[in-house]
Design a protein around this motif. Structure first.
Motif, PDB file in Angstrom:
ATOM      1  N   HIS A  93     -14.771 -50.422 -25.303  1.00 26.83           N
ATOM      2  CA  HIS A  93     -15.244 -51.121 -26.382  1.00 26.83           C
ATOM      3  C   HIS A  93     -16.749 -52.297 -26.592  1.00 26.83           C
ATOM      4  CE1 HIS A  93     -13.815 -52.638 -30.377  1.00 26.83           C
ATOM      5  NE2 HIS A  93     -14.819 -53.855 -29.770  1.00 26.83           N
ATOM      6  N   VAL A  94     -16.649 -52.693 -24.984  1.00 27.82           N
ATOM      7  CA  VAL A  94     -17.629 -53.670 -24.748  1.00 27.82           C
ATOM      8  C   VAL A  94     -18.786 -52.850 -24.115  1.00 27.82           C
ATOM      9  CG1 VAL A  94     -18.062 -55.525 -23.020  1.00 27.82           C
ATOM     10  CG2 VAL A  94     -15.792 -55.368 -23.940  1.00 27.82           C
ATOM     11  N   LYS A  95     -18.548 -51.805 -23.424  1.00 23.85           N
ATOM     12  CA  LYS A  95     -19.654 -51.258 -23.593  1.00 23.85           C
ATOM     13  C   LYS A  95     -20.375 -50.453 -24.195  1.00 23.85           C
ATOM     14  CE  LYS A  95     -18.366 -48.949 -18.375  1.00 23.85           C
ATOM     15  NZ  LYS A  95     -18.229 -47.895 -18.148  1.00 23.85           N
TER      16      LYS A  95
ATOM     17  N   ASP B  80     -10.571 -51.128 -23.315  1.00 22.40           N
ATOM     18  CA  ASP B  80     -11.438 -52.621 -23.775  1.00 22.40           C
ATOM     19  C   ASP B  80     -12.205 -52.322 -22.914  1.00 22.40           C
ATOM     20  OD1 ASP B  80      -9.296 -53.214 -25.894  1.00 22.40           O
ATOM     21  OD2 ASP B  80      -8.302 -54.061 -23.757  1.00 22.40           O
ATOM     22  N   LEU B  81     -12.555 -51.765 -22.239  1.00 22.76           N
ATOM     23  CA  LEU B  81     -14.172 -51.422 -21.526  1.00 22.76           C
ATOM     24  C   LEU B  81     -14.724 -51.042 -21.872  1.00 22.76           C
ATOM     25  CD1 LEU B  81     -15.737 -52.071 -18.400  1.00 22.76           C
ATOM     26  CD2 LEU B  81     -14.719 -50.837 -17.577  1.00 22.76           C
TER      27      LEU B  81
END
Lengths: 139, 139
Positions: free
Chosen positions: B107-109, B104-105
């Motif tokens: 994806h956000v990055k 998820d990190l």
DNA sequence: TATTGACTTCAAGTATACTTGAAGTGATAT
DNA sequence: ATATCACTTCAAGTATACTTGAAGTCAATA
């Protein structure tokens, strides 16, 4: 162009169909087309959107923040800084949670060692362990 | 022997006093002594208990599972396997979440890079980036 | 001594995120 | 052809975890 029924998408994301309809009501899943009979038709863009929804929800973003985010995305040019702020905040939030989860994992592992030594002590009639001996340990 | 007021504990854990009373009502925080006037007196054991409550709650355990856990702990000998099962399950759950949060990190990055390139494109009047170029990237 | 502040109980209220139920339409299987 | 299944809407209901409010008690400060 691949399309999906509500059932397809439901299985794909392990989400009940009612939740997909709810996300549409909440306007975080938008522009879902319909068959002549009114059944929902999902496209690739909805699959991508749902991946983002799941990612952000899992990591703690509320429905109302998701609404904001996708509203900003629709007006990218005007809201580029709002988008960046929200994403930076979410990134930091996930990073914090990752660190905390690692600590929490250690805590659970310590408990696990402690109780597993208690089990040994119970069956082998050895000395009962003391929690304070585990409190600072790394496993 | 150090003791604490509800305010001390509230500050220590960043939890409202009402939540501490609620945890007591729910029987996940037990044997809290009182002053003659009825005010709560927390001891070291409550501080340790609260650390465990926060750890397990944060990582997804419900109040009712916490009730079970602490009930088992009170009857360690009879419930040693129940305790171990619950802890093993929680350990696996945290490990899964850690892996998911790392994804998820990423994806956000990716989103962050994408929108930050859009911002550059907007101000410098360069080519507008395309999301599909970011979808698979590692940052 | 009076009043302010911190605590108490207990019932009821709130926030968030769905979930369920009723009633209806259209598509599919026997 | 008919029954059953899958979908639809919309309002109301549910689960979880608190939070708030009213009314009262006790301790400390001006």
């Amino acid at each position: 162009m691949t399309v999906y029924t509500i059932k397809d998408v439901s299985k794909m994301f392990q989400l009940p169909a009612s939740t997909l309809r709810y996300y549409e009501d909440m306007a975080i899943l938008t522009n879902v087309r319909r068959t002549a009979a009114g059944q929902r038709i999902y496209e690739e863009k909805h699959i991508h959107r749902l991946r983002t929804i799941c990612c952000l929800k899992r990591t703690g973003l509320s429905i109302s923040k998701l609404q904001m985010f996708f509203t900003y995305e629709e007006q990218e040019t005007e809201h580029i800084d709002d988008i960046l702020d929200l994403l930076i905040e979410q990134q930091q939030h996930i990073e914090k949670q990752l660190i905390q989860f690692q600590k929490d994992l250690e805590h659970v592992k310590r408990k696990l060692h402690y109780y597993s030594d208690i089990k040994t002590a119970l069956t082998a009639k050895k000395m009962h362990p003391i929690w304070s001996d585990y409190r600072e340990k790394q496993f």
